[in-house]
Design a protein around this motif. Structure first.
Motif, PDB file in Angstrom:
ATOM      1  N   ILE A   1       0.736  -0.825  -0.505  1.00  0.00           N
ATOM      2  CA  ILE A   1      -0.580   0.201   0.102  1.00  0.00           C
ATOM      3  C   ILE A   1       1.073   1.564  -0.311  1.00  0.00           C
ATOM      4  O   ILE A   1       0.778   2.206  -0.264  1.00  0.00           O
ATOM      5  CB  ILE A   1      -1.233  -0.070   1.149  1.00  0.00           C
ATOM      6  CG1 ILE A   1      -1.843  -1.306   1.235  1.00  0.00           C
ATOM      7  CG2 ILE A   1      -2.225   1.770   1.050  1.00  0.00           C
ATOM      8  CD1 ILE A   1      -2.250  -1.844  -0.232  1.00  0.00           C
ATOM      9  N   SER A   2       1.832   1.561   1.578  1.00  0.00           N
ATOM     10  CA  SER A   2       2.693   2.225   1.013  1.00  0.00           C
ATOM     11  C   SER A   2       4.449   1.716   1.360  1.00  0.00           C
ATOM     12  O   SER A   2       4.211   1.085   1.554  1.00  0.00           O
ATOM     13  CB  SER A   2       2.311   3.100   1.779  1.00  0.00           C
ATOM     14  OG  SER A   2       1.895   2.849   3.190  1.00  0.00           O
TER      15      SER A   2
ATOM     16  N   HIS B   1     -10.680  -0.310  -3.871  1.00  0.00           N
ATOM     17  CA  HIS B   1     -10.844  -0.882  -2.744  1.00  0.00           C
ATOM     18  C   HIS B   1     -10.254   0.520  -1.795  1.00  0.00           C
ATOM     19  O   HIS B   1     -10.691   1.953  -1.853  1.00  0.00           O
ATOM     20  CB  HIS B   1      -9.198  -1.612  -2.734  1.00  0.00           C
ATOM     21  CG  HIS B   1      -8.972  -1.723  -0.709  1.00  0.00           C
ATOM     22  ND1 HIS B   1      -8.935  -1.073  -0.130  1.00  0.00           N
ATOM     23  CD2 HIS B   1      -9.117  -2.817  -0.802  1.00  0.00           C
ATOM     24  CE1 HIS B   1      -8.651  -1.600   0.906  1.00  0.00           C
ATOM     25  NE2 HIS B   1      -8.351  -3.052   0.739  1.00  0.00           N
ATOM     26  N   HIS B   2     -11.713   0.714  -0.803  1.00  0.00           N
ATOM     27  CA  HIS B   2     -11.405   1.272   0.345  1.00  0.00           C
ATOM     28  C   HIS B   2     -10.760   2.694   0.967  1.00  0.00           C
ATOM     29  O   HIS B   2     -10.941   3.356   0.587  1.00  0.00           O
ATOM     30  CB  HIS B   2     -12.237   0.984   1.398  1.00  0.00           C
ATOM     31  CG  HIS B   2     -11.487  -0.113   2.722  1.00  0.00           C
ATOM     32  ND1 HIS B   2     -10.463   0.812   3.971  1.00  0.00           N
ATOM     33  CD2 HIS B   2     -11.146  -1.072   2.496  1.00  0.00           C
ATOM     34  CE1 HIS B   2      -9.493  -0.054   3.983  1.00  0.00           C
ATOM     35  NE2 HIS B   2     -10.004  -1.358   3.964  1.00  0.00           N
ATOM     36  N   LEU B   3      -9.128   1.711   0.432  1.00  0.00           N
ATOM     37  CA  LEU B   3      -8.323   2.645   1.007  1.00  0.00           C
ATOM     38  C   LEU B   3      -7.340   3.422  -0.094  1.00  0.00           C
ATOM     39  O   LEU B   3      -6.986   4.378  -0.273  1.00  0.00           O
ATOM     40  CB  LEU B   3      -7.239   1.628   1.166  1.00  0.00           C
ATOM     41  CG  LEU B   3      -7.126   0.654   2.814  1.00  0.00           C
ATOM     42  CD1 LEU B   3      -6.051  -0.223   2.900  1.00  0.00           C
ATOM     43  CD2 LEU B   3      -6.658   1.372   3.551  1.00  0.00           C
ATOM     44  N   GLY B   4      -8.244   3.305  -2.217  1.00  0.00           N
ATOM     45  CA  GLY B   4      -8.213   4.167  -2.777  1.00  0.00           C
ATOM     46  C   GLY B   4      -8.908   4.516  -2.848  1.00  0.00           C
ATOM     47  O   GLY B   4      -9.037   5.386  -4.153  1.00  0.00           O
TER      48      GLY B   4
ATOM     49  N   ASP C   1     -10.384   7.488  -2.394  1.00  0.00           N
ATOM     50  CA  ASP C   1      -9.639   8.941  -1.671  1.00  0.00           C
ATOM     51  C   ASP C   1      -9.295   9.825  -3.382  1.00  0.00           C
ATOM     52  O   ASP C   1      -9.020  10.565  -3.876  1.00  0.00           O
ATOM     53  CB  ASP C   1      -8.430   9.453  -0.457  1.00  0.00           C
ATOM     54  CG  ASP C   1      -9.521   9.560   0.898  1.00  0.00           C
ATOM     55  OD1 ASP C   1     -10.585   9.764   0.431  1.00  0.00           O
ATOM     56  OD2 ASP C   1      -9.392   9.076   1.754  1.00  0.00           O
TER      57      ASP C   1
ATOM     58  N   ASP D   1     -18.338   4.165  -2.356  1.00  0.00           N
ATOM     59  CA  ASP D   1     -18.433   3.406  -1.554  1.00  0.00           C
ATOM     60  C   ASP D   1     -19.388   2.297  -1.284  1.00  0.00           C
ATOM     61  O   ASP D   1     -20.592   2.318  -0.359  1.00  0.00           O
ATOM     62  CB  ASP D   1     -18.281   3.885   0.670  1.00  0.00           C
ATOM     63  CG  ASP D   1     -18.189   2.986   0.529  1.00  0.00           C
ATOM     64  OD1 ASP D   1     -17.198   2.046   0.577  1.00  0.00           O
ATOM     65  OD2 ASP D   1     -17.667   3.569   2.478  1.00  0.00           O
TER      66      ASP D   1
END
Length: 218
Positions: free
Chosen positions: A79-80, A139-142, A144, A155
């Protein structure tokens, strides 16, 4: 109806395998009315997935002129990371430096072709500037990052924006595949595949059609 599922270096395997099996089973149930194949921009080759997980064989070249349905997966990576290597964003960015980007543009512009994405596949289209002002999920982390690219990020498990159908995280590939079967071949086919796989779809499909607020629900 012919479906092409796109492979690129660093793809996420489950993003590919889940819809591939669902669509393939649906085609069998429907007596061959749907065919599906794995493709790459470069043509037939072994394509490595991300994180060194496995490779899959593309059997043909990505060809928007042959496809009625195209499924674009996301990437498998960190992810990072401090150096930015092998992150999901870096893998998606590298894929746009290949022959994939112009083919995706042609696919998105072709009338009668439905583009479907799983997980980071919608981010790939957004990074290529192909779905600005459209409604999509990832994906919820993406979410934004999707919104920052000009997309109306929703969402939801599956989002239907007409000729663009997108799914959330990796397991949503099952839901995307089953929804596409229901939409294109009918509920009896989708139900038969649900029973075969012993899987029940999750969540409500968000659609731009119908009554209610049509804005962002991220």
């Amino acid at each position: 109806m012919h479906a092409q599922i796109v492979l690129f270096d660093g793809f996420d395997p489950l993003d590919v395998i889940a819809p591939y099996e669902v669509l393939g089973a649906g085609g069998a149930v429907a007596g061959g009315d749907l065919t599906v194949e794995l493709v790459s921009a470069e043509g037939p080759r072994d394509v490595p997935s991300g994180m060194g997980l496995l490779s899959l064989r593309a059997v043909a070249a990505l060809d928007p002129g042959r496809a009625d349905l195209m499924v674009l997966p996301g990437a498998a990576g960190r992810i990072s990371d401090d150096d930015g290597e092998d992150t999901v964003a870096a893998i998606l960015g590298r894929s746009l430096g290949t022959g994939l980007a112009p083919l995706l543009r042609t696919a998105c512009e072709r009338r009668g072709l439905t583009m479907a994405t799983v997980c980071g596949g919608s981010l790939l289209l957004a990074m290529a500037g192909l779905i600005g002002d459209r409604r999509a999920t990832t994906h919820h982390l993406g979410l934004d990052a999707l919104a920052e690219a000009g997309v109306h990020a929703i969402d939801a498990r599956v989002v239907d924006d007409g000729d663009l159908v997108s799914g959330g995280g990796v397991t949503s590939g099952l839901d995307v595949g089953l929804y596409l079967l229901e939409r294109e071949l009918g509920p009896r086919v989708a139900h038969a595949v649900e029973q075969l796989f012993q899987y029940e779809r999750r969540g409500t499909v968000w659609s731009a059609r119908g009554a209610g607020r049509q804005g962002v629900a991220a």
